[in-house]
Design a protein around this motif. Structure first.
Motif, mmCIF file in Angstrom:
data_model
loop_
_atom_site.group_PDB
_atom_site.id
_atom_site.type_symbol
_atom_site.label_atom_id
_atom_site.label_comp_id
_atom_site.label_asym_id
_atom_site.label_seq_id
_atom_site.Cartn_x
_atom_site.Cartn_y
_atom_site.Cartn_z
ATOM 1 N N UNK A 40 0.920 -1.233 0.026
ATOM 2 C CA UNK A 40 0.175 -0.083 -0.063
ATOM 3 C C UNK A 40 0.869 1.190 0.227
ATOM 4 N N UNK A 41 0.581 2.097 -0.906
ATOM 5 C CA UNK A 41 1.380 3.469 -0.753
ATOM 6 C C UNK A 41 0.416 4.666 -0.941
ATOM 7 N N UNK A 42 0.931 5.682 -0.260
ATOM 8 C CA UNK A 42 0.007 7.005 -0.132
ATOM 9 C C UNK A 42 1.006 8.113 0.225
ATOM 10 N N UNK A 43 0.801 9.344 -0.333
ATOM 11 C CA UNK A 43 1.316 10.341 -0.147
ATOM 12 C C UNK A 43 0.910 10.889 1.307
ATOM 13 N N UNK A 44 1.678 11.582 2.052
ATOM 14 C CA UNK A 44 1.376 12.244 3.213
ATOM 15 C C UNK A 44 2.108 13.369 3.716
ATOM 16 N N UNK A 45 1.861 14.370 4.393
ATOM 17 C CA UNK A 45 2.736 15.370 4.779
ATOM 18 C C UNK A 45 3.729 14.791 5.891
ATOM 19 N N UNK A 46 4.757 15.480 5.928
ATOM 20 C CA UNK A 46 5.801 15.010 6.917
ATOM 21 C C UNK A 46 6.591 16.273 7.572
ATOM 22 N N UNK A 47 7.020 15.825 8.787
ATOM 23 C CA UNK A 47 7.854 16.766 9.500
ATOM 24 C C UNK A 47 9.343 15.896 9.798
ATOM 25 N N UNK A 48 10.338 16.452 9.382
ATOM 26 C CA UNK A 48 11.547 15.913 9.915
ATOM 27 C C UNK A 48 12.004 16.567 11.064
ATOM 28 N N UNK A 49 12.378 15.908 12.282
ATOM 29 C CA UNK A 49 12.664 16.365 13.398
ATOM 30 C C UNK A 49 14.270 16.563 13.794
ATOM 31 N N UNK A 50 14.901 16.051 12.666
ATOM 32 C CA UNK A 50 16.513 16.130 12.620
ATOM 33 C C UNK A 50 16.750 14.746 12.867
ATOM 34 N N UNK A 51 16.093 13.977 13.222
ATOM 35 C CA UNK A 51 16.510 12.311 13.557
ATOM 36 C C UNK A 51 15.368 11.440 12.827
ATOM 37 N N UNK A 52 14.183 12.102 12.982
ATOM 38 C CA UNK A 52 12.998 11.047 12.400
ATOM 39 C C UNK A 52 11.948 11.884 11.531
ATOM 40 N N UNK A 53 11.102 10.957 10.788
ATOM 41 C CA UNK A 53 10.087 11.707 10.025
ATOM 42 C C UNK A 53 8.615 11.369 10.709
ATOM 43 N N UNK A 54 8.057 12.307 11.058
ATOM 44 C CA UNK A 54 6.698 12.058 11.555
ATOM 45 C C UNK A 54 5.847 12.482 10.488
ATOM 46 N N UNK A 55 4.747 11.530 10.630
ATOM 47 C CA UNK A 55 3.474 11.769 9.580
ATOM 48 C C UNK A 55 2.186 11.623 10.424
ATOM 49 N N UNK A 56 1.113 11.844 9.934
ATOM 50 C CA UNK A 56 0.039 11.545 10.559
ATOM 51 C C UNK A 56 -1.175 11.045 9.594
ATOM 52 N N UNK A 57 -1.905 10.227 9.989
ATOM 53 C CA UNK A 57 -2.941 9.713 9.183
ATOM 54 C C UNK A 57 -4.301 9.253 10.251
ATOM 55 N N UNK A 58 -5.230 9.005 9.479
ATOM 56 C CA UNK A 58 -6.505 8.497 10.285
ATOM 57 C C UNK A 58 -5.960 7.130 10.897
ATOM 58 N N UNK A 59 -6.458 6.904 12.016
ATOM 59 C CA UNK A 59 -6.392 5.726 12.778
ATOM 60 C C UNK A 59 -6.932 4.515 12.206
ATOM 61 N N UNK A 60 -7.863 4.555 11.397
ATOM 62 C CA UNK A 60 -8.575 3.516 10.728
ATOM 63 C C UNK A 60 -7.938 3.395 9.335
ATOM 64 N N UNK A 61 -7.119 4.144 8.669
ATOM 65 C CA UNK A 61 -6.268 3.927 7.490
ATOM 66 C C UNK A 61 -5.651 2.796 7.206
ATOM 67 N N UNK A 62 -5.621 2.389 5.757
ATOM 68 C CA UNK A 62 -4.966 1.150 5.594
ATOM 69 C C UNK A 62 -3.629 1.151 5.858
ATOM 70 N N UNK A 63 -2.810 2.451 5.985
ATOM 71 C CA UNK A 63 -1.561 2.655 6.311
ATOM 72 C C UNK A 63 -1.288 2.315 8.071
ATOM 73 N N UNK A 64 -2.323 3.054 8.609
ATOM 74 C CA UNK A 64 -2.383 2.405 10.225
ATOM 75 C C UNK A 64 -2.617 1.053 10.504
ATOM 76 N N UNK A 65 -3.270 0.566 9.732
ATOM 77 C CA UNK A 65 -3.515 -1.055 10.079
ATOM 78 C C UNK A 65 -2.401 -1.857 9.725
ATOM 79 N N UNK A 66 -1.642 -1.455 8.302
ATOM 80 C CA UNK A 66 -0.535 -2.174 8.122
ATOM 81 C C UNK A 66 0.619 -1.825 8.954
#
Length: 153
Positions: A40-66
């Motif tokens: 499964x592939x999806x585009x998301x907004x992201x934040x780089x905190x200097x060490x890691x990438x942070x993204x946010x998605x619906x808790x019921x999305x396929x990405x979250x389930x996966x």
């Protein structure tokens, strides 16, 4: 289509350029896979905190389930000429449990705070273990700029 001459960058230049893009770009492609349902592939907004990438998605999305079933993910910035690919394991944080610093930075970057939404959202944090960066065929060799979580240059 025009041919573009490519000047081969050093590993240090690739690292610098990849970090610059991670710090300034808005979108990333998140690739996940479910053991039974496949990729499964999806585009998301992201934040780089200097060490890691942070993204946010619906808790019921396929990405979250996966990522609940298989946390290993791949991320890619959307430019097909100046490629930056990351891989790592996603850590999932319900909006009520995400560290304030990360959620505040995410909200500041996008002007949208998922913690304030009615629906249930999940923040995904990916600290890369591998990063590949290249521009065209001349840079395929040496494209790995991070291995096992350590920058090589």
């Amino acid at each position: 289509m025009q041919a573009t001459e490519i000047t081969r960058r050093t590993a240090a230049e690739r690292r610098r350029d990849a970090l610059d893009r991670l710090g300034t770009e808005r979108d990333v492609w998140l690739s996940t896979a479910h053991p039974e349902h496949g990729p499964h592939q999806v585009p998301l907004w992201f934040l780089w905190d200097g060490r890691a990438v942070w993204m946010c998605t619906s808790a019921s999305s396929a990405s979250a389930r996966n990522v609940r079933e298989e946390p290993r993910v791949r991320l890619s910035l959307p430019d097909t000429f100046d490629v930056v690919l990351l891989q790592g394991a996603a850590e999932a944080y319900p909006a009520s449990e995400v560290p304030d610093e990360a959620a505040d930075a995410f909200a500041g970057k996008f002007g949208w705070d998922p913690r304030q939404e009615r629906g249930s959202f999940l923040y995904l944090r990916v600290e890369p273990t591998t990063v590949r960066a290249w521009r065209g065929e001349p840079e395929l060799r040496g494209r790995v700029v991070m291995r096992e979580g350590v920058w090589l240059a």
